[in-house]
Write an enzyme that holds these catalytic residues in place. Structure first.
Site, short mmCIF file in Angstrom:
data_model
loop_
_atom_site.label_atom_id
_atom_site.label_comp_id
_atom_site.label_asym_id
_atom_site.label_seq_id
_atom_site.Cartn_x
_atom_site.Cartn_y
_atom_site.Cartn_z
N LYS A 191 -26.53 -10.19 -6.11
CA LYS A 191 -25.75 -10.26 -5.77
C LYS A 191 -25.28 -11.23 -4.79
O LYS A 191 -24.72 -12.42 -4.11
CB LYS A 191 -24.58 -9.60 -5.39
CG LYS A 191 -24.02 -8.11 -6.64
CD LYS A 191 -23.28 -7.01 -6.06
CE LYS A 191 -23.55 -5.82 -8.19
NZ LYS A 191 -22.57 -4.86 -6.73
N GLY A 192 -26.74 -10.89 -3.59
CA GLY A 192 -26.66 -12.45 -2.39
C GLY A 192 -26.12 -13.44 -1.90
O GLY A 192 -24.80 -13.75 -2.00
N GLU B 197 -32.00 -17.48 -2.03
CA GLU B 197 -31.60 -16.73 -1.61
C GLU B 197 -30.77 -16.69 -0.68
O GLU B 197 -30.74 -17.67 0.06
CB GLU B 197 -33.24 -15.71 -1.19
CG GLU B 197 -32.90 -14.51 0.05
CD GLU B 197 -33.26 -13.80 -1.04
OE1 GLU B 197 -31.79 -13.58 -1.45
OE2 GLU B 197 -33.52 -12.33 -0.93
N ASP B 198 -29.53 -14.98 -0.40
CA ASP B 198 -28.91 -15.19 0.74
C ASP B 198 -29.28 -15.22 1.60
O ASP B 198 -29.40 -16.32 2.68
CB ASP B 198 -27.77 -14.12 0.21
CG ASP B 198 -28.64 -12.62 0.25
OD1 ASP B 198 -29.62 -12.65 0.21
OD2 ASP B 198 -27.82 -11.83 -0.19
N ASP C 146 -35.06 -10.96 5.37
CA ASP C 146 -34.64 -10.52 6.99
C ASP C 146 -36.40 -9.88 7.18
O ASP C 146 -37.19 -10.71 7.52
CB ASP C 146 -33.82 -9.06 7.27
CG ASP C 146 -34.33 -7.88 7.91
OD1 ASP C 146 -34.52 -8.59 8.77
OD2 ASP C 146 -33.56 -7.73 7.48
N LYS D 138 -33.20 -14.69 9.21
CA LYS D 138 -33.51 -14.01 10.27
C LYS D 138 -34.69 -13.20 10.64
O LYS D 138 -35.35 -12.33 10.01
CB LYS D 138 -32.34 -12.28 9.84
CG LYS D 138 -32.34 -11.92 11.00
CD LYS D 138 -31.02 -10.78 10.52
CE LYS D 138 -31.29 -9.25 9.49
NZ LYS D 138 -30.16 -8.91 8.97
N PHE E 161 -26.43 -7.74 11.54
CA PHE E 161 -25.59 -7.62 10.61
C PHE E 161 -24.48 -8.44 10.43
O PHE E 161 -24.06 -8.22 11.36
CB PHE E 161 -25.57 -6.46 10.27
CG PHE E 161 -25.76 -6.18 8.95
CD1 PHE E 161 -27.22 -5.88 7.96
CD2 PHE E 161 -24.31 -6.26 8.50
CE1 PHE E 161 -27.45 -5.33 6.83
CE2 PHE E 161 -24.73 -6.12 6.73
CZ PHE E 161 -26.15 -5.88 6.29
N VAL E 162 -24.81 -9.50 9.22
CA VAL E 162 -24.03 -10.20 8.91
C VAL E 162 -23.42 -10.06 7.53
O VAL E 162 -23.94 -10.17 6.31
CB VAL E 162 -24.41 -12.01 9.03
CG1 VAL E 162 -24.36 -12.11 10.52
CG2 VAL E 162 -25.20 -12.01 8.04
N ARG F 221 -18.10 -9.62 0.49
CA ARG F 221 -19.00 -10.26 0.11
C ARG F 221 -17.59 -11.99 -0.47
O ARG F 221 -18.21 -12.59 0.29
CB ARG F 221 -19.70 -9.86 -1.62
CG ARG F 221 -20.11 -9.29 -1.60
CD ARG F 221 -20.93 -9.32 -2.77
NE ARG F 221 -21.73 -8.54 -2.91
CZ ARG F 221 -23.01 -7.82 -3.01
NH1 ARG F 221 -23.78 -9.38 -2.09
NH2 ARG F 221 -23.94 -7.01 -3.07
P1 IMP Z 1 -35.72 -8.33 3.45
O1 IMP Z 1 -36.36 -7.61 1.85
O2 IMP Z 1 -35.22 -7.40 4.01
O3 IMP Z 1 -35.83 -9.59 4.00
O4 IMP Z 1 -33.98 -7.33 2.58
C1 IMP Z 1 -33.58 -9.66 2.36
C2 IMP Z 1 -32.58 -8.77 1.48
O5 IMP Z 1 -31.48 -7.84 1.88
C3 IMP Z 1 -30.84 -9.50 1.50
O6 IMP Z 1 -31.52 -10.62 0.32
C4 IMP Z 1 -29.90 -9.36 1.90
O7 IMP Z 1 -29.71 -8.91 0.76
C5 IMP Z 1 -30.19 -8.05 2.30
N1 IMP Z 1 -29.83 -8.65 4.22
C6 IMP Z 1 -31.03 -8.50 5.72
N2 IMP Z 1 -29.91 -8.91 5.80
C7 IMP Z 1 -27.98 -8.64 5.70
C8 IMP Z 1 -27.38 -8.89 6.62
O8 IMP Z 1 -27.36 -9.27 8.06
N3 IMP Z 1 -26.05 -8.33 6.06
C9 IMP Z 1 -26.12 -8.02 4.81
N4 IMP Z 1 -27.23 -8.03 3.53
C10 IMP Z 1 -28.59 -8.50 3.81
MG MG Z 2 -30.71 -10.48 -1.95
#
Ligand code: IMP
Ligand code: MG
Length: 173
Positions: free
Chosen positions: A40-41, A95-96, A99, A127, A148-149, A161
């Site tokens: 959803k992000g 992608e939103d 991380d 990030k 964390f945002v 959201r």
């Molecule tokens: P990754 O697999 O660790 O890169 O995580 C990515 C996913 O985690 C993103 O698509 C977001 O849905 C979620 N995510 C990571 N950091 C944040 C944040 O600061 N706020 C909200 N969602 C986050």
């Molecule tokens: Mg996401």
């Protein structure tokens, strides 16, 4: 729970999304784009970005769940998958936030297995502190530190959201 002042305001977001849209439009000149949003992000970023892209494009989505709390689970569940044919298409994956990079890498590898003509990635936020895998990100909205945002589509437990801007989220202790 405290929602602080905007890290990125509505105006800053608008300006940046317009810049990204212009760049993407000129990079894909004469090509038809298949824009795949990771929900959803990415829903708010996706809808702003596709409106800032000039040329013809096809829309599609993945609904994925990868987060439990404010830390990554490292596991991706696909709840709804791409319906368009990927083979031979110029795919732009939207992608939103990136991380650890695990979920983006997962989606990237799945799409590459379907032989697109090209694959580029656009992430609204980057990030980098906890990055484990390094999928190439072609377009980045903003780089952010280890916070964390929420807002502009991003959530904490599926809330916040609808904030029109990006804000730092702190859990009440
Ligand atoms: P990754 O697999 O660790 O890169 O995580 C990515 C996913 O985690 C993103 O698509 C977001 O849905 C979620 N995510 C990571 N950091 C944040 C944040 O600061 N706020 C909200 N969602 C986050
Ligand atoms: Mg996401």
């Amino acid at each position: 729970m405290i929602i602080g002042k905007p890290l990125f305001t509505v105006e800053q977001i608008q300006t940046r999304v317009t810049e990204l849209g212009n760049r993407i439009s000129s990079d894909y000149e004469g090509k038809e784009v298949l824009a795949i949003g990771i929900l959803k992000g990415a829903f708010m970023f996706y809808s702003d970005l596709v409106r800032a892209i000039g040329q013809r494009l096809t829309t599609d989505f993945i609904i994925a769940a990868s987060y439990k709390d404010t830390t990554s689970t490292g596991k991706v569940n696909i709840l709804y998958d791409i319906t368009e044919k990927i083979e031979g298409k110029h795919v732009l994956l939207i992608e939103d936030i990136v991380d650890t990079g695990v979920s983006l890498n997962f989606h990237r590898e799945r799409i590459l297995r379907s032989n697109p003509a090209s694959l580029k990635i656009c992430a609204f936020l980057d990030k980098q502190e906890h990055r484990i895998t390094y999928p190439p990100i072609d377009y980045i909205g903003f780089k952010i530190p280890d916070v964390f945002v929420v807002g502009y589509g991003l959530d904490y437990e599926n809330q916040f959201r609808n904030l029109p801007y990006i804000s730092i989220f702190k859990k009440k202790t």
